[in-house]
Motif scaffolding. Structure first.
Motif, PDB file in Angstrom:
ATOM      1  N   PRO A 294       8.059  20.058  62.524  1.00 23.80           N
ATOM      2  CA  PRO A 294       9.039  20.796  62.800  1.00 23.80           C
ATOM      3  C   PRO A 294       9.777  21.176  61.419  1.00 23.80           C
ATOM      4  O   PRO A 294       9.618  21.156  60.876  1.00 23.80           O
ATOM      5  CB  PRO A 294       9.789  19.912  63.985  1.00 23.80           C
ATOM      6  CG  PRO A 294       9.492  18.496  63.609  1.00 23.80           C
ATOM      7  CD  PRO A 294       7.919  19.115  62.837  1.00 23.80           C
TER       8      PRO A 294
ATOM      9  N   VAL B   5      10.089  24.984  67.504  1.00 25.50           N
ATOM     10  CA  VAL B   5      10.474  24.274  66.190  1.00 25.50           C
ATOM     11  C   VAL B   5      10.414  24.712  65.212  1.00 25.50           C
ATOM     12  O   VAL B   5       9.982  24.130  63.987  1.00 25.50           O
ATOM     13  CB  VAL B   5       9.509  22.504  66.710  1.00 25.50           C
ATOM     14  CG1 VAL B   5      10.661  21.929  67.896  1.00 25.50           C
ATOM     15  CG2 VAL B   5       8.580  22.672  66.862  1.00 25.50           C
ATOM     16  N   LYS B   6       9.751  25.567  65.014  1.00 23.41           N
ATOM     17  CA  LYS B   6       8.376  26.137  63.855  1.00 23.41           C
ATOM     18  C   LYS B   6       8.607  27.529  64.283  1.00 23.41           C
ATOM     19  O   LYS B   6       7.833  27.972  65.030  1.00 23.41           O
ATOM     20  CB  LYS B   6       7.208  25.130  64.118  1.00 23.41           C
ATOM     21  CG  LYS B   6       6.819  25.677  62.502  1.00 23.41           C
ATOM     22  CD  LYS B   6       5.422  24.481  62.276  1.00 23.41           C
ATOM     23  CE  LYS B   6       5.009  24.971  61.327  1.00 23.41           C
ATOM     24  NZ  LYS B   6       5.568  24.243  59.981  1.00 23.41           N
TER      25      LYS B   6
ATOM     26  N   GLU C 271      18.575  18.165  72.734  1.00 25.27           N
ATOM     27  CA  GLU C 271      17.220  19.291  72.118  1.00 25.27           C
ATOM     28  C   GLU C 271      15.900  19.168  72.888  1.00 25.27           C
ATOM     29  O   GLU C 271      15.340  19.854  73.960  1.00 25.27           O
ATOM     30  CB  GLU C 271      17.295  19.797  70.947  1.00 25.27           C
ATOM     31  CG  GLU C 271      18.026  20.799  69.637  1.00 25.27           C
ATOM     32  CD  GLU C 271      18.181  20.689  68.597  1.00 25.27           C
ATOM     33  OE1 GLU C 271      18.317  21.000  68.064  1.00 25.27           O
ATOM     34  OE2 GLU C 271      17.212  19.462  67.533  1.00 25.27           O
TER      35      GLU C 271
ATOM     36  N   ILE D 277      14.801  17.207  65.042  1.00 26.98           N
ATOM     37  CA  ILE D 277      15.210  17.205  66.909  1.00 26.98           C
ATOM     38  C   ILE D 277      16.210  16.168  66.982  1.00 26.98           C
ATOM     39  O   ILE D 277      16.172  14.907  66.747  1.00 26.98           O
ATOM     40  CB  ILE D 277      13.768  17.923  67.202  1.00 26.98           C
ATOM     41  CG1 ILE D 277      13.404  18.068  66.674  1.00 26.98           C
ATOM     42  CG2 ILE D 277      14.046  17.848  69.264  1.00 26.98           C
ATOM     43  CD1 ILE D 277      11.550  19.091  67.447  1.00 26.98           C
TER      44      ILE D 277
END
Length: 572
Positions: free
Chosen positions: A319, A286-287, A327, A323
């Motif tokens: 993030p 996510v990052k 996911e 989201i």
């Protein structure tokens, strides 16, 4: 000092190895501001080789004054004793109650002298703590108060635990460890995850330093202030003094430099490689930029003079993008894909790229110890869930426990509304046991499919993933319609709305089990005996492929067998 720390690290490594092979779990936390639809989400994979996956249900009930309730250790069924019951308990489906409160956990063990069973007379284990609290609390702050008071009043039986606690507005992480023998209760710290951020924990304590008494932080002797929304940190009043008394932290150590995790559960190779790496895999998805922590997660932990790890990951991150729930489900299916530790890429994966390793977790060759990877998705999952809480809907509609059994990578999460008053028969408690097979149980049906896939993973699993995605997308589409209908029904007939949600949830669960049972038959017919068969119109015989092994695997066979299998002469 360093020599003492090295000995402590070795002892804690043994604890971590023991924990991760028995009750090793994974939690990911996504706050409202980090989700696409504004919902709070936490995940939980209950990982144990002897845990039977089923969906617990505890109906709401009223209790007479003086009623006592029996407490049994969740892991073993051992009877621990009786505690007083409260006048009214709330309805609980799985790990989520009727008010959208959800709780998950991961065991980190910590200092062995403070571990399971070391506190004589303790009555509350971590599993009972979760389910008692879900029956007694309406929100995360109330849950923290209930949980900490239960262990204070009745003692804490288990080892170190990290708890994820979410409601429709907030998500907290609570980390706790018992005081060992001679003193009742536990020491603990709880922190609220800032909105817009995500967090995670996976069998390693993650709260390090924390704000001390102030506007946003209170100690347990001021628990009446926990409902002040400005308070985002709460801790046991003796969490530091107890560590100093026991010699875990220097008596002249500065309180503001005290780290809960580094004191009660220091990070070593096993904690980083088997536990923190699962949090990293989520953060990395996510990052951007999380690769800077990869060496740490591979077990290269750096320490300062106090023995505190200096290169560990933050407790929470923001993030890069918001989201969605699909996911989040996929984050629970990670096998370290795309990294140098990708479990499908080394010799242990066999000829079919199987990203699983059978236990033990560590092994020796010529006296040297080696390890298998411990990824998020694992074969020993009993059940897992994604708990989704949505504050813009009535509680019975807003909370969805997306539930699945067995290995998350090949399971399917179906929607179980938290207001439901029963659960699907195929997921219900009592429908089969770990050593009692029944084809009517979702746990056994999913295990049939999953274990068949393990035999030829790169051929069979893509079919599973395709069907898994289709079903979960369908369920998500269904819930959007169900949400609207149930929300409207609540305005005129709440009881009918609850029954509507219950019927929907139970039908989806049981229909899923039926469909997966048929799916197993399809897969078995297609892939049995090492072949891949497809129907050929109306012809009696199907089309058939015999793909054999990969080029790389054939080359490995030749390298390890020499001329043993070589054909000589003029052969045709």
């Amino acid at each position: 000092m360093k020599k003492i720390y090295a000995i402590a690290s070795l002892l804690l490594a043994i604890i971590v190895f023991s924990t991760t092979t028995s009750q090793a779990c994974t939690n990911y936390l996504v706050t409202r501001g980090a989700s696409t639809d504004g919902s709070n989400m936490i995940t939980y994979a209950a990982d144990s080789h002897v845990l039977y996956g089923e969906l617990y249900f505890r109906p709401a009930a009223d209790w007479a004054e003086g009623t006592m309730i029996d407490v049994y250790e969740w892991d073993t069924g051992k009877y621990l004793g009786k505690i007083p019951q409260v006048p009214h308990t709330y309805s609980v489906v799985g790990n989520m109650n009727e008010f959208q409160l959800a709780i998950g956990e991961t065991t980190y063990g910590g200092r062995s002298e403070l571990g399971t069973g070391k506190q004589e007379g303790a009555l509350i284990d971590y599993g009972s703590l979760i389910y008692l609290t879900l029956q007694r609390a309406k929100n995360a702050r109330e849950a923290i108060k209930v949980m900490t008071e239960l262990v204070e009043n009745h003692g804490y039986y288990s080892s170190g635990e990290s708890f994820s606690i979410s409601d429709k507005n907030e998500i907290w992480i609570l980390e706790m460890i018992g005081k060992g023998n001679g003193e009742k209760g536990a020491v603990w710290v709880a922190r609220m995850i800032p909105d817009g951020y995500v967090s995670g924990h996976a069998n390693q304590a993650r709260i390090t330093t924390f704000p001390l008494e102030g506007k946003n932080s209170i100690s347990s002797d001021k628990m009446d202030k926990i409902f002040n929304p400005e308070v985002t940190n709460v801790y046991a009043k003796d969490v530091i003094s107890f560590a100093k008394e026991k010699g875990y932290y220097p008596k002249d150590g500065k309180n503001k430099e005290f780290s809960f995790s580094d004191t009660y559960a220091p990070v070593d190779f096993g904690a980083a490689r088997f536990c923190e790496i699962r949090v990293w895999s989520f953060f990395n998805d996510v990052k951007e930029g999380m690769d800077k922590y990869f060496d740490y997660c591979k077990g290269k932990v750096e320490h300062d003079e106090k023995g505190y790890a200096t290169n560990r990951m933050p407790l929470w991150i923001k993030p890069d993008n918001k989201i969605n729930v699909l996911e989040v489900m996929d984050f629970m299916r990670n096998h370290l894909e795309g990294t140098e530790l990708d479990m499908a890429k080394d010799m242990g994966a066999g000829p079919y790229g199987n990203p699983y390793r059978w236990r033990p977790l560590t092994w020796k060759v010529d006296g040297v110890t080696y390890c298998n990877e411990r990824a998020t998705a694992t074969q020993q999952t009993g059940f897992s869930f994604v708990a989704q809480s949505r504050n813009w809907l009535p509680d019975a509609v807003g909370g969805i426990n997306w539930f699945g059994v067995d290995d998350a990578a090949s399971s399917v999460y179906f929607p179980m509304y938290c207001g439901s008053t029963r659960v699907p028969k195929s997921f219900a408690v009592g429908n089969g046991k770990m050593m009692e097979f029944t084809n009517k149980s979702a746990f056994w049906v999913f295990n049939q499919v999953t274990n068949f896939a393990y035999t030829r993973y790169n051929a069979i699993h893509p079919e599973i993933a395709k069907k898994q995605k289709a079903l979960e997308k369908k369920y998500l589409s269904f819930t959007k319609i169900i949400d609207l209908a149930a929300e409207g029904m609540f305005k005129t007939d709440e009881a009918a709305a609850v029954e509507f949600l219950t019927d929907f949830s139970c039908n989806q669960g049981d229909n899923l089990t039926d469909e997966w049972r048929e799916f197993y038959g399809y897969l078995f017919a297609k892939f049995m005996d090492g072949n891949i068969k497809e129907k050929d119109g109306n012809n009696q015989n199907p089309k058939m492929k015999q793909p054999g092994y990969s080029k790389e695997f054939y080359e490995t066979i030749v390298k390890t067998t020499g001329d043993k299998l070589k054909m000589s002469g003029d052969s045709h």
